[in-house]
Design a protein around this motif. Structure first.
Motif, PDB file in Angstrom:
ATOM      1  N   GLY A  94     -26.788 -56.895   6.595  1.00  0.00           N
ATOM      2  CA  GLY A  94     -27.568 -55.825   5.994  1.00  0.00           C
ATOM      3  C   GLY A  94     -27.272 -54.446   6.552  1.00  0.00           C
ATOM      4  O   GLY A  94     -28.020 -53.510   6.325  1.00  0.00           O
ATOM      5  N   ARG A  95     -26.176 -54.324   7.267  1.00  0.00           N
ATOM      6  CA  ARG A  95     -25.830 -53.031   7.851  1.00  0.00           C
ATOM      7  C   ARG A  95     -24.788 -52.333   6.985  1.00  0.00           C
ATOM      8  O   ARG A  95     -23.860 -52.955   6.490  1.00  0.00           O
ATOM      9  N   LEU A  96     -24.957 -51.038   6.839  1.00  0.00           N
ATOM     10  CA  LEU A  96     -23.983 -50.213   6.136  1.00  0.00           C
ATOM     11  C   LEU A  96     -23.466 -49.172   7.116  1.00  0.00           C
ATOM     12  O   LEU A  96     -24.221 -48.615   7.910  1.00  0.00           O
ATOM     13  N   LEU A  97     -22.179 -48.910   7.060  1.00  0.00           N
ATOM     14  CA  LEU A  97     -21.577 -47.917   7.928  1.00  0.00           C
ATOM     15  C   LEU A  97     -21.835 -46.538   7.352  1.00  0.00           C
ATOM     16  O   LEU A  97     -21.560 -46.274   6.188  1.00  0.00           O
ATOM     17  N   LEU A 130     -21.731 -53.388  -9.149  1.00  0.00           N
ATOM     18  CA  LEU A 130     -21.650 -54.441  -8.144  1.00  0.00           C
ATOM     19  C   LEU A 130     -20.377 -54.325  -7.302  1.00  0.00           C
ATOM     20  O   LEU A 130     -20.234 -54.996  -6.311  1.00  0.00           O
ATOM     21  N   ARG A 131     -19.446 -53.486  -7.716  1.00  0.00           N
ATOM     22  CA  ARG A 131     -18.179 -53.324  -7.015  1.00  0.00           C
ATOM     23  C   ARG A 131     -18.435 -52.593  -5.708  1.00  0.00           C
ATOM     24  O   ARG A 131     -19.094 -51.571  -5.674  1.00  0.00           O
ATOM     25  N   GLU A 132     -17.913 -53.146  -4.624  1.00  0.00           N
ATOM     26  CA  GLU A 132     -18.086 -52.532  -3.316  1.00  0.00           C
ATOM     27  C   GLU A 132     -16.710 -52.200  -2.755  1.00  0.00           C
ATOM     28  O   GLU A 132     -16.025 -53.059  -2.228  1.00  0.00           O
ATOM     29  N   PRO A 133     -16.260 -50.948  -2.892  1.00  0.00           N
ATOM     30  CA  PRO A 133     -14.927 -50.588  -2.415  1.00  0.00           C
ATOM     31  C   PRO A 133     -14.736 -50.829  -0.924  1.00  0.00           C
ATOM     32  O   PRO A 133     -13.631 -51.105  -0.486  1.00  0.00           O
ATOM     33  N   SER A 134     -15.801 -50.745  -0.133  1.00  0.00           N
ATOM     34  CA  SER A 134     -15.658 -50.939   1.302  1.00  0.00           C
ATOM     35  C   SER A 134     -15.274 -52.379   1.643  1.00  0.00           C
ATOM     36  O   SER A 134     -14.696 -52.633   2.686  1.00  0.00           O
TER      37      SER A 134
END
Length: 138
Positions: A94-97, A130-134
Motif C-alpha cells: 500500500g505504499r506509493l513512492l 488501471l494501468r500503472e506505469p510504475s
C-alpha cells in the motif's frame, strides 16, 4: 440528407453470442458447472452412499466457481481480470513512492515525445485507469 447510424462507444467489447444470449466463454462455464454438479452427485452416490437429493450442498459448492466465472462481473470486468487486481490490492504494502518537485529539477527535462495513434487509443479505452506505469518496468 445524409444517412447516419448510431454506434455505441463500447462496440470493441462486444462478444459474439453462440447460443441464445450466451457467449462461448459463458456457455463453456455453464457446461463445466453442470458437468461438475453431475460428477459430484454421482461421486456422493457411489463413493459415500449419500443420495443425490441429500448431497445438494456439495453439488452446489462444486459448481459455484464455474457459475462465478461465467456470470460474475465485478466492476464490469471478467473475474479472471479482477481477481489479480484484488489480490495485488490486498497483498500489496500500500505504499506509493512520492518524489517532490525538487527531485524533478535535478533531472534532465523529459524529451518531447510524439504520441502515436495506438497510445492515444489505449489511454481512451475502458480500463486505462488501471494501468500503472510504475509497475511496467518490473
Amino acid at each position: 440528407m445524409p444517412l447516419s447510424v448510431a454506434v455505441h462507444k463500447d462496440i470493441g467489447e462486444y462478444q459474439e453470442k453462440v447460443v441464445g444470449k450466451l457467449s462461448l466463454r459463458t456457455l463453456l462455464c455453464v457446461a463445466g458447472g453442470l458437468a461438475t454438479s453431475v460428477a459430484t452427485a454421482v461421486g456422493c452416490q457411489l463413493l459415500l452412499g449419500v443420495e443425490a437429493t441429500d448431497a445438494s450442498l456439495p453439488v452446489m459448492c462444486a459448481s459455484l466457481p464455474f457459475w462465478l466465472l461465467g456470470f460474475w462481473r465485478p466492476h464490469g470486468m471478467r473475474a479472471e481480470r479482477f481477481m489479480p487486481l484484488l489480490w495485488e490490492h490486498v497483498a500489496g504494502d500500500g505504499r506509493l513512492l512520492y518524489r517532490g518537485p525538487e527531485a524533478h529539477r535535478m533531472e534532465d527535462p523529459p524529451l518531447a515525445r510524439r504520441t502515436t495513434r495506438r497510445h492515444r487509443r489505449a489511454t481512451r479505452r475502458k480500463g486505462a485507469e488501471l494501468r500503472e506505469p510504475s509497475k511496467e518496468g518490473r
